[in-house]
Design a protein around this motif. Structure first.
Motif, PDB file in Angstrom:
ATOM      1  N   THR A   1       0.944  -1.193  -0.084  1.00 28.03           N
ATOM      2  CA  THR A   1       0.046  -0.047   0.050  1.00 28.03           C
ATOM      3  C   THR A   1       0.835   1.268   0.024  1.00 28.03           C
ATOM      4  O   THR A   1       1.934   1.155   0.478  1.00 28.03           O
ATOM      5  CB  THR A   1      -0.687  -0.081   1.275  1.00 28.03           C
TER       6      THR A   1
ATOM      7  N   THR B   1      -4.408   4.693   4.594  1.00 26.81           N
ATOM      8  CA  THR B   1      -4.471   3.950   3.276  1.00 26.81           C
ATOM      9  C   THR B   1      -4.651   2.635   3.676  1.00 26.81           C
ATOM     10  O   THR B   1      -4.958   1.561   3.139  1.00 26.81           O
ATOM     11  CB  THR B   1      -3.030   3.953   2.771  1.00 26.81           C
TER      12      THR B   1
ATOM     13  N   GLY C   1       0.484   5.678   0.081  1.00 27.42           N
ATOM     14  CA  GLY C   1      -0.315   6.976  -0.029  1.00 27.42           C
ATOM     15  C   GLY C   1       0.532   8.078  -0.657  1.00 27.42           C
ATOM     16  O   GLY C   1       0.323   9.409  -0.237  1.00 27.42           O
TER      17      GLY C   1
ATOM     18  N   GLU D   1      -1.338  10.588  -2.420  1.00 29.72           N
ATOM     19  CA  GLU D   1      -2.531  11.357  -1.673  1.00 29.72           C
ATOM     20  C   GLU D   1      -1.740  12.223  -0.566  1.00 29.72           C
ATOM     21  O   GLU D   1      -2.290  13.441  -0.179  1.00 29.72           O
ATOM     22  CB  GLU D   1      -3.334  10.359  -0.728  1.00 29.72           C
TER      23      GLU D   1
ATOM     24  N   GLU E   1       1.547   9.114   5.910  1.00 29.24           N
ATOM     25  CA  GLU E   1       0.608   7.866   5.908  1.00 29.24           C
ATOM     26  C   GLU E   1       0.604   7.107   7.411  1.00 29.24           C
ATOM     27  O   GLU E   1       1.613   6.833   7.903  1.00 29.24           O
ATOM     28  CB  GLU E   1       1.154   6.907   4.922  1.00 29.24           C
TER      29      GLU E   1
END
Lengths: 156, 759
Positions: free
Chosen positions: B401, B702, B403, B406, B639
């Motif tokens: 994952t 996330t 981020g 973002e 994150e």
């Protein structure tokens, strides 16, 4: 040679024999046994040992025990009334202003003395008033917020 | 998933103790018969010890023991045993100002200090080397008995960097350097060692890694680990400095054994600055190339790391830098060359960010240099190259994952990027990205731990965890994880840890691993406890387990067609104790599935399995007259996976950012002939409440497929991008590129002058 002093700590009178080179910090931590007051540098640089002496925040490592003769001292242990925290303490807890906690006693004492003298201290006055108290964990942001929130009576 | 306990800003479990002064730190401990130990340290950076006379010290009234290398076990030690290069006390040579030469213990501190003064040491001064690049030269003086001062090397290539650089439309090549900086924990490093009648050693100390240090002290003393117990009290900060064992612990142990009394050794603040180790200083030759369309195509770095006198965490730090370097942006062609070089200085060790801060400063600064060359917006440049979730990197690293986009988007939005990039006067903003491990590392070929939960007869829940609390709030985070699973506020959960006799084995609190590793073990234990509690409730109520949940400290049963039934925890416990005649005590485990054939050097890219990304944007104002850089604001998008505790997570980021501003602008250890000149807070400047910027923290969730409830560790990540974000903001403000940390006023003034003169 030892010298006799009388100091009042958190409301209790103590008659003590001290060496000329001993500091108020030594007296509080080692002779009286209040270990909430912390030693960080013994040079007056970090503020961890801040206590309130006759209403003023002082670095207790820079005050000789003999100089403290006849004074009234308040340490972190004298802040709460029974189970009831002082509003500054409460505000530190609520605002997440504590991490390792080693600077916390000194911060709380310095903040309390600051607000007692200047109940309307603005953010600049708070930032300036706490500059002698170092913290390596929090980045000060939540500590300043805690003092503001105590000032505004946001905690009971 | 609806969360009831997670994410909320509950006060820390230890807040009340700490705010009332009741919390006991190692420095506060007292015990009968306690003696005060002190260490005589070398005043010379490099010297041969010709003779030591301890007779005067021994004769002093109140002195109980005096030791030199002749009196102590001389097992050579380092964090990695294969790198062992240090004995408890110096044998024939001292290698930095501060090296341990002899030690005493006495009835009180003053007597111990006097005894130290009475020890006479005759030294023969040797040539010393203080610069890592100089130390690499063939005619440099050698610190250890080896062919070169280069004590560890890493050399790794992905793709074909030489060919790739030739294919690039833009290439940028620069030299960057960072200095040694200090952890500055408010509580100095200290310990008490005590042997008991049964021949067992107990150590009370402020450590981030009690189980590891237990092994380390046993190695140094040459005794079985079974003979050693470590207990950690509340801790006044760690940041990496209290990870690898310091020699004061085995020294105190030896003194305790000799005297039959407990012995305390505590650093003075000066000793803390001079000997408690630092972050490694790096010199970095960096080259990055991109294609016209903005795609990063090749990157290489040559790192020369200033090790100091002993290796400690140097090899691991260089390896970690390499991992971060190869995974930050998915660049197809990468070369990393790292050399760790002995110098006659205080040794380095782990420090929040662990080799990533240095690399991030160089690489993220260079990205802006390259963007300027390409006439491309640095944020857009980063967006084009952002790591993506589910990506397998060219280096082989896997990013489940991510981020990063973002983080960049949310930070840019919070600051109004385009407007702020074009401000009048010497004001500007800069961006830097980071990636960091969110779960420690797998490079010890061991990443596992256990936790226990016991539920008392009255329903009280106790978690026993090895998670080492150093002030970051890990015990509170554990309680919040368990609380979420069991439907109980964390404030009602009792967390016990910090004693190696009590807690299961764990590597310790470092590498942002606690939340992930210990959190997963705590969650596993909570799941077991939940299964048992619901099973018993099901039996009591004659309702199927699937219709029972735990919330607000009770079991709530709601079977279809039946009214809701509530069963308090105490009743469940009463039933299980008195009817089933069995208590509830459960175990949870998290173990990495790396398998027995895990080959660290070969599979280095898989050393991290969960990554946390972050973006920081700094706004600065540069004073043309004084060269002063004022950091006005830092926006930190980080994150968190999922946020376990909002206030504590923000606190980690805020603390990191402020350390990062210090790293960028104010912190530097100044040496004269190897001696630290600025050994106090007046001359070594960490930020005060008056100096901090406004900080806005944005936590990007996330979710991690393997983290507890999706959480990632974030103890270190917030420090990594701060310095390059500030450096890039300075460039935006006044066109000066900063190549060294800390960025001094002198450098800014000089550069502004040169710019004006058209140089």
């Amino acid at each position: 040679m030892k010298h006799q002093i009388e100091i009042t700590v958190n409301g209790d009178a103590h008659h003590l024999l001290v060496e000329a080179h001993q500091t108020l910090l030594d007296v509080i931590r080692d002779l009286i046994g209040f270990t909430g007051t912390k030693s960080g540098c013994e040079m007056g640089e970090c503020g961890a040992c801040t206590v309130v002496m006759n209403g003023d925040a002082v670095n207790s490592c820079l005050v000789l025990a003999l100089e403290a003769d006849g004074t009234e001292i308040r340490t972190i242990e004298g802040m709460a009334q029974g189970d009831k925290l002082h509003p500054v303490q409460e505000s530190f807890v609520e605002n997440g202003a504590i991490q390792c906690g080693y600077c916390t006693s000194g911060m709380v004492m310095a903040s309390t003395a600051l607000l007692d003298k200047n109940p309307k201290a603005d953010i600049e006055a708070i930032r300036k008033g706490l500059r002698g108290n170092l913290c390596r964990c929090t980045g000060y942001t939540k500590i300043i917020k805690a003092v503001e929130s105590a000032r505004d009576g946001e905690v009971t | 998933m609806k969360r009831k306990i997670l994410g909320k800003g509950y006060p820390r479990l230890d807040a009340l103790e700490k705010v009332t002064g009741a919390a006991q730190y190692t420095v506060d401990l007292k015990m009968p018969g306690l003696l005060y130990g002190m260490i005589l340290r070398s005043p010379i950076a490099h010297a041969r010890i010709k003779a030591i006379d301890i007779s005067k010290a021994q004769a002093l009234k109140g002195v109980h023991a005096v030791v030199t290398a002749k009196d102590v076990p001389l097992n050579i030690f380092s964090f990695y045993q294969w790198a062992a290069d240090k004995t408890m006390l110096a044998t024939d040579k001292v290698r930095y100002v501060g090296d341990e030469v002899a030690a005493v213990c006495a009835v009180d501190k003053d007597t111990a200090a006097r005894a130290i003064e009475l020890i006479e040491v005759e030294y023969e001064t040797l040539p010393a080397v203080f610069d890592a690049e100089e130390a690499m030269s063939p005619d440099a003086t050698l610190l250890h008995e080896r062919e070169s001062n280069v004590c560890f090397e890493v050399d790794r290539v992905v793709g074909d960097p030489d060919k790739a650089f030739a294919e690039c439309d833009y290439v940028c090549e620069e030299r960057y350097a960072t200095d040694k900086v200090c952890h500055c924990c408010l509580e100095v490093s200290n310990c008490i060692a005590k042997w008991d009648q049964s021949g067992r050693l107990t150590v009370w100390t402020n450590t981030q890694a009690p189980h590891t240090q237990r092994q380390e002290v046993a190695r140094i003393l040459g005794i079985s680990t079974k003979k050693v117990r470590f207990i950690s009290s509340h801790m006044g900060g760690g940041f990496g400095s209290k990870l690898v064992l310091d020699m004061k612990t085995p020294i105190a142990a030896v003194l305790s054994k000799m005297t039959g009394r407990p012995v305390r050794i505590q650093n003075s603040r000066s000793e803390e600055f001079c000997t408690a180790k630092t972050r490694y200083g790096y010199t970095m030759y960096v080259k990055t190339g991109a294609k016209k369309d903005g795609r990063l195509w090749a990157r290489e770095i040559k790192v020369i790391a200033d090790c100091g006198a002993y290796q400690d965490k140097g090899p691991a730090t260089l390896n970690f830098s390499n991992m971060m370097f190869a995974a930050h942006y998915n660049i197809p062609n990468v070369r990393y060359t790292g050399k760790l070089v002995y110098t006659n200085k205080q040794m380095g060790t782990a420090f929040r960010g662990f080799g990533n801060n240095q690399i991030a400063f160089a690489c993220e600064s260079q990205l802006d240099s390259l963007a300027a060359k390409m006439d491309m917006d640095p944020l857009e440049f980063r967006m084009k190259n952002a790591n993506k979730p589910g990506e397998k990197m060219h280096s082989g690293a896997e990013i489940p994952t991510c981020g990063m986009s973002e983080c960049m988007e949310s930070a840019a939005k919070a600051v109004d990027w385009n407007q702020k990039r074009n401000q009048k006067g010497l004001r500007g903003i800069g961006v830097a990205n980071s990636l960091h491990t969110a779960q420690g590392g797998r490079y010890y070929a061991y990443a596992a731990t256990d936790s226990f939960i016991k539920i008392a007869e009255d329903g009280m829940i106790t978690l026993i965890t090895p998670a080492a609390e150093m002030g970051q709030g890990i015990h509170s985070a554990m309680a919040q994880i368990v609380g979420e699973e069991l439907g109980i506020p964390p404030t009602e959960i009792n967390v016990i840890g910090s004693d190696t006799d009590l807690t299961p084995y764990d590597l310790g609190s470092w590498g942002s691993r606690g939340t992930f590793v210990c959190g997963n073990a705590a969650l596993a234990a909570a799941r077991e406890a939940k299964k048992e509690l619901i099973g018993i409730a099901s039996e009591m109520l004659e309702v199927k387990s699937e219709f029972i949940k735990l919330e607000d400290g009770q079991a709530v049963a709601k079977a279809p067609g039946s009214p809701e039934v509530i069963l308090p925890m105490a009743e469940i416990m009463d039933y299980t104790m008195n009817k089933r005649k069995a208590p509830i005590s459960v175990r949870g485990q998290w173990a990495d599935d790396m398998g027995p054939d895990w080959d660290v050097p070969k599979e280095w890219t898989k050393n991290v399995r969960s990554w946390a990304f972050g973006t920081q944007i700094a706004e600065v104002e540069v004073d043309e007259e004084t060269g002063e850089v004022k950091v006005l604001k830092v926006i930190a998008a980080q994150e968190s996976g999922i946020t376990i505790n909002q206030k504590m997570a923000e606190g980690q980021i805020e603390g990191s950012v402020v350390q990062g501003v210090g790293y960028a602008l104010t912190e530097k250890q100044v040496l004269a002939e190897g001696k630290v000149v600025n050994d106090g807070f007046i001359d070594y400047k960490i930020l005060s409440s008056e100096d901090i910027p406004e900080i806005e923290t944005i936590l990007v969730e996330t979710g991690d497929p393997e983290g507890p409830f999706g959480a990632k560790g974030l103890g270190e990540a917030g420090l990594v991008p701060t310095a390059p974000a500030i450096a890039n903001a300075i460039y935006n403000a006044c066109g000066v590129r900063c190549y060294e940390l800390p960025i001094t006023r002198e450098f800014i003034l000089k550069s502004l002058k040169e710019k004006k003169a058209g140089k």
